[in-house]
Enzyme design. Structure first.
Site, PDB file in Angstrom:
ATOM      1  N   HIS A  57       0.818  -1.210   0.000  1.00 59.84           N
ATOM      2  CA  HIS A  57       0.000   0.000   0.000  1.00 59.84           C
ATOM      3  C   HIS A  57       0.854   1.263   0.000  1.00 59.84           C
ATOM      4  O   HIS A  57       2.014   1.259   0.422  1.00 59.84           O
ATOM      5  CB  HIS A  57      -0.932   0.014   1.217  1.00 59.84           C
ATOM      6  CG  HIS A  57      -0.195   0.009   2.535  1.00 59.84           C
ATOM      7  ND1 HIS A  57       0.353   1.140   3.099  1.00 59.84           N
ATOM      8  CD2 HIS A  57       0.081  -1.010   3.393  1.00 59.84           C
ATOM      9  CE1 HIS A  57       0.932   0.838   4.242  1.00 59.84           C
ATOM     10  NE2 HIS A  57       0.791  -0.461   4.446  1.00 59.84           N
ATOM     11  N   GLU A 145      -3.122  -6.905   7.371  1.00 61.27           N
ATOM     12  CA  GLU A 145      -1.876  -6.585   8.070  1.00 61.27           C
ATOM     13  C   GLU A 145      -1.687  -7.510   9.273  1.00 61.27           C
ATOM     14  O   GLU A 145      -2.651  -8.078   9.800  1.00 61.27           O
ATOM     15  CB  GLU A 145      -1.918  -5.120   8.543  1.00 61.27           C
ATOM     16  CG  GLU A 145      -0.757  -4.658   9.414  1.00 61.27           C
ATOM     17  CD  GLU A 145       0.557  -4.601   8.664  1.00 61.27           C
ATOM     18  OE1 GLU A 145       1.117  -5.691   8.398  1.00 61.27           O
ATOM     19  OE2 GLU A 145       1.029  -3.495   8.359  1.00 61.27           O
TER      20      GLU A 145
END
Length: 321
Positions: A57, A145
């Site tokens: 990201h 994550e």
């Protein structure tokens, strides 16, 4: 439960356990009862995607101000203005890469973590593509994550990260959170007959094998998979795919925000990082000489072949040989 297990069909004597590459499609047809989509392909061979592109990201609010984690849930932390720019620039790089093959029928299919920063990165990447070039998108929670706990105390987190360095980056589990080993389990978890659980790697393997993102009549070797996720998650994915050891994993560095690593099919059909990247780029990422030698082997090897000289496969694992 006993009755269920007793009725479950046992694998034939000719079956064997396979690694990621060995179990990807090489012209075989999956059982129709398990994969009805594959049966709809009328038994045709599904070409494997040309690339698997791993994207971290763009820069997030937490990357520039760690205090954000104390008041905003990790899944809700978004991109900064710079992070949006990185996402859009990444999309342009991907488009230029896949369109550079000269094929007219290239497409991209996305897997994305459900966190806000990865979803926003995907939207930024998507600006580079016409709708006709996007084969589909799947939100995939197993790509999330590493869990560091819920709202994070800044001072406690600093202490925990110091302890992690002493304990070991792969095995240290954050209180109320995960270790890298836990992330490895959800990326790769699969049990015999898939009765209990399936990891993301297994899902991806099955999707490639049955051509889920390539409908019958539209199958092409010019499909490209893009996985938009997080730094540690992507490193663990590569660790499992290429069977790297814990020590080799701990030598890896994070992909830059908005950066990407490209696994591309070589002349034999296996995915190698050295088809697109240079030795110097992979050394900067943290690949050691044995890992680079294996990537060189992957460039020309065929699915089903085994590199007996690689650390985890052959006698090189033992120092006295």
């Amino acid at each position: 439960m006993v009755a269920l297990l007793a009725s479950w069909p046992l694998p034939s004597s000719s079956s064997r356990f396979r690694c990621c590459e060995d179990s990807l499609s090489s012209g075989r047809v999956a059982p129709p009862s398990r994969f009805p989509e594959r049966a709809a392909a009328a038994g045709g061979t599904v070409p494997r995607p040309r690339r698997i592109i791993l994207v971290r990201h763009g820069e997030s609010e937490g990357n520039v101000d760690e205090s954000v984690y104390t008041r905003v849930p990790d899944p809700r932390i978004g991109l900064t203005a710079r992070g949006w720019q990185e996402a859009e620039a990444c999309g342009v790089r991907i488009r230029e890469l896949v369109s550079g093959d000269g094929a007219d029928d290239w497409k991209v299919y996305f897997y994305v973590s459900p966190y806000r920063r990865t979803l926003e990165t995907l939207r930024g990447i998507g600006l580079a593509f016409k709708p006709s070039r996007i084969a589909g998108v799947r939100e995939e929670p197993r790509l999330r994550e590493q869990d560091f706990g819920n709202f994070q105390d800044r001072e406690k987190m600093r202490i925990e990260k110091d302890i992690r360095l002493r304990y070991g980056r792969f095995f240290y589990r954050f209180p109320n959170g995960e270790s890298a080993a836990d992330v490895y389990d959800r990326i790769t978890a699969s049990y015999l007959c898939s009765v209990t659980a399936t990891g993301f790697r297994e899902t991806l393997r099955a999707d490639i094998d049955i051509g889920r993102f390539q409908p019958p009549g539209e199958q092409s070797p010019n499909m490209n998979i893009v996985i938009v996720s997080h730094g540690l998650t992507l490193r663990v994915f590569l660790m499992r795919w290429y069977k790297w050891t814990v020590e080799q994993y701990e030598g890896l560095h994070n992909i830059d925000n908005g950066g990407m690593l490209v696994m591309q099919t070589g002349s034999g059909g296996r995915y190698s990082l050295l088809v697109h990247h240079s030795v110097e780029e992979l050394q900067a990422f943290g690949l050691s000489e044995p890992m680079l030698n294996d990537q060189m082997w992957q460039k020309t090897a065929k699915p089903g072949e085994l590199n007996y000289n690689f650390l985890t496969n052959g006698p090189a694992f033992f120092g006295h040989f």
